[in-house]
Design an enzyme around this catalytic site. Structure first.
Site, mmCIF file in Angstrom:
data_model
loop_
_atom_site.group_PDB
_atom_site.id
_atom_site.type_symbol
_atom_site.label_atom_id
_atom_site.label_comp_id
_atom_site.label_asym_id
_atom_site.label_seq_id
_atom_site.Cartn_x
_atom_site.Cartn_y
_atom_site.Cartn_z
ATOM 1 N N LYS A 52 0.845 -1.207 0.000
ATOM 2 C CA LYS A 52 0.000 0.000 0.000
ATOM 3 C C LYS A 52 0.875 1.251 0.000
ATOM 4 C CE LYS A 52 -4.007 -2.315 1.760
ATOM 5 N NZ LYS A 52 -4.519 -3.114 2.840
ATOM 6 N N GLN A 96 -5.359 -2.250 8.884
ATOM 7 C CA GLN A 96 -5.125 -3.527 8.212
ATOM 8 C C GLN A 96 -5.759 -4.660 9.031
ATOM 9 O OE1 GLN A 96 -3.537 -3.932 5.129
ATOM 10 N NE2 GLN A 96 -4.364 -5.997 5.335
ATOM 11 N N ASP A 119 -11.711 2.221 2.872
ATOM 12 C CA ASP A 119 -12.047 0.812 2.629
ATOM 13 C C ASP A 119 -13.561 0.642 2.496
ATOM 14 O OD1 ASP A 119 -9.990 -0.980 2.272
ATOM 15 O OD2 ASP A 119 -9.602 -1.271 4.420
#
Ligand code: NAP
Length: 286
Positions: A52, A96, A119
């Site tokens: 990322k 995460q 997200d």
């Protein structure tokens, strides 16, 4: 033989577009920034987080990775997310997953401010996806939609089958296909006669995590097959949820694994971060 939907090539084209947009924002004094929180030392998560950071760097998005020990408590993590929510220089926040034992993925995810939830896992953003009025779409379904678009086949009026009903892939995927005017069937582990359902499908998205589950005899001639699955096989190779050979022999378009949905998922995070920056900067100036 099916045409391969090359996610790697499409993602790299999209990255160029994102890079140009980021440069334009930079010229106006806006520096899109993504904060990624990693708790613990799960090796797969470490790789995802590193990737990322690299992806951000490639397009000029500022990235900040915050690594915390596995024993981090709920209060400390909450405090960190609250401070990032309040930090004007941070446009996107991502935790995460999975979190180590003792921390609840869902509870922690809900702490991220909806406008920074790149997200799109917060209940607010999930609700917006349900209504079709959204700023962020979960990265994997969004990537699948781009790949379907690449095939040139319109979803409108088509029989679409999604295999898998997870909150991050299957369910939002079904919503996006429905919003694109597809007629959608969702299959899961309790579905009877999946083959009878997939055999009528024009577009199939499979996301179950079972290597080689979808075989050529389960699809109709000319179907579009999007394979989300990532399975590490005994030979060390990554394979999808489709039996590629037999499906590719009948499908019109198919995504490979690796090189299909994976790179598209990664680029969609960049797109969501860019959108977050644009939306937040506009709202600052109103
Ligand atoms: P998940 O949360 O484990 O959900 C799996 C889903 O598959 C569940 O809905 C389950 O049904 C269903 N399922 C399992 N076995 C089945 C069977 N034999 N027949 C029909 N349905 C079955 O998985 P996920 O997070 O959605 O991920 C799915 C796969 O996609 C994994 O391989 C994952 O690694 C991969 N993935 C890839 C990307 C990418 O960027 N390419 C991103 C995310 C995930 P029930 O609900 O009935 O249990």
């Amino acid at each position: 033989m099916a045409i391969i939907l090359d996610g790697k090539a499409l993602a790299s084209k999209m990255k160029e577009e994102i890079k140009a947009e980021v440069a334009e924002l930079n010229a106006n004094g806006v520096f899109p920034k993504l904060a990624v929180i990693l708790v613990g030392e799960d090796p797969a998560s470490q790789v995802y987080v590193r990737n990322k950071g690299r992806d951000c760097e490639e397009v000029g998005i500022v990235s900040q990775t915050i690594v915390l020990p596995a024993e981090t408590g709920r209060e400390d993590l909450t405090e960190l997310i609250r401070s990032l929510n309040a930090d004007d220089s941070v446009h996107g926040i991502l935790v995460q997953l999975p979190l180590p034992d003792g921390l609840d993925d869902s509870e922690i995810t809900q702490l991220i401010a909806p406008e920074k939830d790149v997200d799109a896992f917060s209940y607010y953003n999930v609700g917006r996806i349900m209504t079709g009025d959204y700023s962020f779409v979960p990265c994997t379904p969004a990537g699948c939609m781009e790949l379907i678009k690449l095939s040139g086949i319109s979803v409108e009026g088509k029989n679409c089958v999604v295999i898998g009903r997870s909150n991050i892939v299957g369910k939002p995927m079904a919503m996006l296909l429905m919003q694109a005017n597809g007629t959608v069937t969702v299959c899961h582990s309790r579905t009877r006669d999946i083959s009878g359902i997939t055999n009528r499908a024009d577009i199939i998205v499979v996301a179950i995590g079972k290597q080689g589950f979808l075989t050529g005899d389960m699809i109709k001639e000319g179907a579009v097959v999007i394979d989300v699955g990532i399975n590490r096989c005994a030979d060390g190779k990554l394979r999808g949820d489709c039996d590629f050979e037999s499906c590719a022999a009948k499908a019109s378009y198919i995504t490979p694994v690796p090189g299909g949905v994976g790179p598209m998922t990664r680029v969609m995070l960049l797109k969501n971060t860019l959108n977050a920056a644009k939306i937040q900067e506009v709202s600052k100036n109103v």
